[in-house]
Design a protein around this motif. Structure first.
Motif, PDB file in Angstrom:
ATOM      1  N   PRO A   1       0.495  -1.297  -0.207  1.00 41.85           N
ATOM      2  CA  PRO A   1       0.237   0.340  -0.057  1.00 41.85           C
ATOM      3  C   PRO A   1       1.029   0.963  -0.225  1.00 41.85           C
ATOM      4  O   PRO A   1       1.660   1.329   0.292  1.00 41.85           O
ATOM      5  CB  PRO A   1      -0.534  -0.230   1.618  1.00 41.85           C
ATOM      6  N   SER A   2       0.432   2.752  -0.563  1.00 44.23           N
ATOM      7  CA  SER A   2       1.492   3.730  -1.172  1.00 44.23           C
ATOM      8  C   SER A   2       2.090   4.322   0.094  1.00 44.23           C
ATOM      9  O   SER A   2       3.273   4.192   0.487  1.00 44.23           O
ATOM     10  CB  SER A   2       0.464   4.160  -1.792  1.00 44.23           C
ATOM     11  N   GLU A   3       0.987   3.595   1.250  1.00 37.32           N
ATOM     12  CA  GLU A   3       1.710   3.831   2.685  1.00 37.32           C
ATOM     13  C   GLU A   3       3.692   4.104   3.197  1.00 37.32           C
ATOM     14  O   GLU A   3       3.928   4.599   3.733  1.00 37.32           O
ATOM     15  CB  GLU A   3       0.456   3.788   4.133  1.00 37.32           C
ATOM     16  N   ARG A   4       3.408   2.463   2.859  1.00 36.89           N
ATOM     17  CA  ARG A   4       4.685   1.309   3.284  1.00 36.89           C
ATOM     18  C   ARG A   4       5.085   1.316   2.002  1.00 36.89           C
ATOM     19  O   ARG A   4       6.456   0.448   2.293  1.00 36.89           O
ATOM     20  CB  ARG A   4       4.854   0.321   3.901  1.00 36.89           C
ATOM     21  N   MET A   5       4.643   2.431   0.460  1.00 33.51           N
ATOM     22  CA  MET A   5       5.646   1.610  -0.149  1.00 33.51           C
ATOM     23  C   MET A   5       7.364   2.356  -0.488  1.00 33.51           C
ATOM     24  O   MET A   5       7.848   1.646  -0.724  1.00 33.51           O
ATOM     25  CB  MET A   5       4.923   2.419  -1.116  1.00 33.51           C
ATOM     26  N   ILE A   6       7.086   3.438   0.150  1.00 31.93           N
ATOM     27  CA  ILE A   6       8.104   4.422  -0.004  1.00 31.93           C
ATOM     28  C   ILE A   6       9.032   3.494   0.963  1.00 31.93           C
ATOM     29  O   ILE A   6      10.144   2.866   0.595  1.00 31.93           O
ATOM     30  CB  ILE A   6       8.047   5.502   0.563  1.00 31.93           C
ATOM     31  N   ARG A   7       8.699   3.532   2.118  1.00 37.34           N
ATOM     32  CA  ARG A   7       9.692   2.913   3.110  1.00 37.34           C
ATOM     33  C   ARG A   7      10.441   1.299   2.550  1.00 37.34           C
ATOM     34  O   ARG A   7      11.592   1.334   3.189  1.00 37.34           O
ATOM     35  CB  ARG A   7       8.753   2.964   4.467  1.00 37.34           C
TER      36      ARG A   7
ATOM     37  N   GLU B   1      11.951   3.790 -15.299  1.00 33.75           N
ATOM     38  CA  GLU B   1      11.001   2.239 -14.617  1.00 33.75           C
ATOM     39  C   GLU B   1      10.455   2.829 -13.668  1.00 33.75           C
ATOM     40  O   GLU B   1       9.098   2.786 -13.202  1.00 33.75           O
ATOM     41  CB  GLU B   1      12.185   1.009 -14.479  1.00 33.75           C
ATOM     42  N   LEU B   2      11.354   3.791 -12.405  1.00 33.42           N
ATOM     43  CA  LEU B   2      10.809   4.296 -11.182  1.00 33.42           C
ATOM     44  C   LEU B   2       9.242   5.293 -11.934  1.00 33.42           C
ATOM     45  O   LEU B   2       8.421   5.041 -11.227  1.00 33.42           O
ATOM     46  CB  LEU B   2      11.952   5.472 -10.691  1.00 33.42           C
ATOM     47  N   ALA B   3      10.187   6.130 -12.766  1.00 29.50           N
ATOM     48  CA  ALA B   3       9.153   6.812 -13.133  1.00 29.50           C
ATOM     49  C   ALA B   3       7.485   6.087 -13.271  1.00 29.50           C
ATOM     50  O   ALA B   3       6.167   6.570 -12.956  1.00 29.50           O
ATOM     51  CB  ALA B   3       9.496   7.501 -14.689  1.00 29.50           C
TER      52      ALA B   3
ATOM     53  N   ALA C   1       3.331   6.258 -11.762  1.00 25.69           N
ATOM     54  CA  ALA C   1       2.168   7.137 -12.668  1.00 25.69           C
ATOM     55  C   ALA C   1       0.928   6.184 -11.653  1.00 25.69           C
ATOM     56  O   ALA C   1       0.658   6.619 -12.670  1.00 25.69           O
ATOM     57  CB  ALA C   1       2.505   6.450 -14.468  1.00 25.69           C
ATOM     58  N   ARG C   2       1.466   5.309 -11.144  1.00 27.46           N
ATOM     59  CA  ARG C   2       0.667   4.153 -11.158  1.00 27.46           C
ATOM     60  C   ARG C   2      -0.168   5.078  -9.125  1.00 27.46           C
ATOM     61  O   ARG C   2      -1.250   3.950  -9.284  1.00 27.46           O
ATOM     62  CB  ARG C   2       0.742   2.973 -10.446  1.00 27.46           C
TER      63      ARG C   2
ATOM     64  N   GLN D   1      -2.314  13.091 -12.418  1.00 29.59           N
ATOM     65  CA  GLN D   1      -2.441  14.329 -13.264  1.00 29.59           C
ATOM     66  C   GLN D   1      -1.014  14.886 -13.413  1.00 29.59           C
ATOM     67  O   GLN D   1      -1.054  15.787 -14.519  1.00 29.59           O
ATOM     68  CB  GLN D   1      -3.002  15.131 -12.475  1.00 29.59           C
ATOM     69  N   VAL D   2      -0.138  13.550 -12.962  1.00 22.72           N
ATOM     70  CA  VAL D   2       0.944  14.798 -13.410  1.00 22.72           C
ATOM     71  C   VAL D   2       1.736  14.429 -14.996  1.00 22.72           C
ATOM     72  O   VAL D   2       1.466  13.043 -14.928  1.00 22.72           O
ATOM     73  CB  VAL D   2       2.276  14.596 -12.404  1.00 22.72           C
ATOM     74  N   SER D   3       1.903  14.649 -15.105  1.00 21.67           N
ATOM     75  CA  SER D   3       2.352  14.910 -17.124  1.00 21.67           C
ATOM     76  C   SER D   3       3.878  13.695 -16.940  1.00 21.67           C
ATOM     77  O   SER D   3       5.140  13.814 -15.627  1.00 21.67           O
ATOM     78  CB  SER D   3       3.173  15.556 -17.023  1.00 21.67           C
ATOM     79  N   ALA D   4       4.217  12.557 -17.549  1.00 18.39           N
ATOM     80  CA  ALA D   4       4.959  12.115 -18.026  1.00 18.39           C
ATOM     81  C   ALA D   4       5.972  12.875 -17.697  1.00 18.39           C
ATOM     82  O   ALA D   4       7.125  12.411 -17.146  1.00 18.39           O
ATOM     83  CB  ALA D   4       4.973  11.159 -19.462  1.00 18.39           C
ATOM     84  N   GLU D   5       6.306  13.543 -18.508  1.00 22.20           N
ATOM     85  CA  GLU D   5       7.607  14.150 -18.281  1.00 22.20           C
ATOM     86  C   GLU D   5       7.928  14.709 -17.417  1.00 22.20           C
ATOM     87  O   GLU D   5       9.192  14.308 -16.357  1.00 22.20           O
ATOM     88  CB  GLU D   5       7.897  15.538 -19.175  1.00 22.20           C
TER      89      GLU D   5
END
Lengths: 224, 224
Positions: free
Chosen positions: B89-95, B140-142, B146-147, B153-157
DNA sequence: CTTTTTAGTCAACACCTGTTCACAAATATT
DNA sequence: AATATTTGTGAACAGGTGTTGACTAAAAAG
């Protein structure tokens, strides 16, 4: 003939050999291997001097390296001073600072190349010295940022982190820029644009850091 | 004596010499100079093999270097795969991602040390190869980002830029972590915390990128 | 001008470098 | 078991390396 036996004779140079050695080393680093794989004889040869002359100016190669580092840092600090005293309106501040910085990089290519290669490839003492200088750089930047109107509410700790993010980004971009061809102006301009974009993003992120309604970032952070 | 002259005799090793050479080189890089200043004889000596044996496995040192690079990248990509399939889940994703990453760094210290020193200090082809790999990593990280729910809403660039910011930061922190003593757990934990803080800041900054009312950042950016 | 100090040259050393070649042991193939 | 291939050995080379010492030209100091 008696005064100046041009080709083989002993040119006085008046202590200019020292600088010749430093320049020779920088040249070799710029267009060849990292400093650690330079040989004493190689350097003296390029400086147009016999190997033993080296010892009149430096006890060994690592001493030359540290002197070179010192010289490079002098350049860097001078730039820092120039950037700081510009005092532009915050709108043009970022762009202006980045421009002076990258101009310095262009005009002191060999110095930056040297530092760049030594940052991770050099001896332990070298790496340490460079990282110390970078930390100093970060602290000064953090102090400057504290005077930014929309960053006055940010804690000193967060400013420090933000500054290191900015410096990291600029360092990385600098290294990429050094990979570019010396006169690839288009590429260098592109880097400048990208750098500004990145810095702006960080500034913007921090400025909103605690002004949002839900403060998701700070909340998650303090949850460690 | 006739069958096994233990000390001086010829041990079979069954093609294990190749790996011994690679390990020897990694060892030397880890605790000594960058790869470019290693000598062939030095490596073979540490591998417990006569200099000429080297040529049975590699045409020259630079070939060894490229092989080492390849091996290191294999490690890195494997880690990448592991991180991506976790699907937290995005909460713990980064960590979670940062934790797996730094664990990999700890467990493959010599590989990361090697890559780290070659990134800016190595030969042109080496640097090129590494930077290519890093760019791939960024892309790959980008895509992964995106998900993220709050980044849709952020552009690919912008995502690309944001990803490179994150990677820059992680790379820098990795290099700092490699400077730490191998078993300085406190320091390494501190780095993890700092990394998370930085990544969160970037995520937060971009998430707000275009959601603000005045959009100061994007407006200033497109003004180039 | 004379003396002293600085800053360069030259020859030599012991050592380490990459690479070659012919040879032999270990392994694989028949 | 005989043969062939791979893989490691040892001696030798030409050349680059850091560092020494005695010597001398040039510049500074007296």
């Amino acid at each position: 003939m008696s005064r100046e036996t041009a080709a083989r004779g002993r040119r006085p140079k008046r202590g200019r050999t020292r600088q010749a050695l430093m320049d020779a080393a920088l040249d070799l680093v710029a267009k060849k291997a990292p400093f650690s794989s330079l040989s004493l004889r190689e350097v003296t040869k390029r400086a147009g001097v016999v190997p033993t002359a080296f010892y009149r100016h430096f006890p060994d190669m690592s001493a030359l390296g540290l002197t070179l580092l010192d010289e490079s840092f002098r350049t860097l600090r001078q730039m820092m001073r120039e950037v700081r005293q510009h005092e532009l309106p915050s709108e043009r501040m970022i762009r202006g600072s980045l421009e002076t910085f990258f101009t310095y990089v262009r005009n002191n290519r060999t110095h930056f190349l040297f530092v760049s290669k030594e940052l991770y490839g050099g001896s332990a003492t070298m790496r340490q010295a460079i990282r110390r200088e970078i930390r100093l750089f970060v602290s000064e930047l953090a102090m400057d940022m504290a005077r930014f109107p929309f960053l006055t509410q940010v804690s000193a700790e967060d400013l420090q982190m933000m500054a290191s993010l900015v410096v990291n980004g600029v360092v990385a971009l600098t290294q990429e820029m050094l990979e570019l061809d010396e006169d690839d102006e288009a590429g260098q301009h592109e880097m400048l644009i990208l750098a500004e974009k990145q810095v702006r993003l960080i500034y913007f992120g921090v400025a909103q850091w605690r002004s949002g309604s839900d403060q998701p970032a700070s909340a998650a952070m303090s949850a460690e």
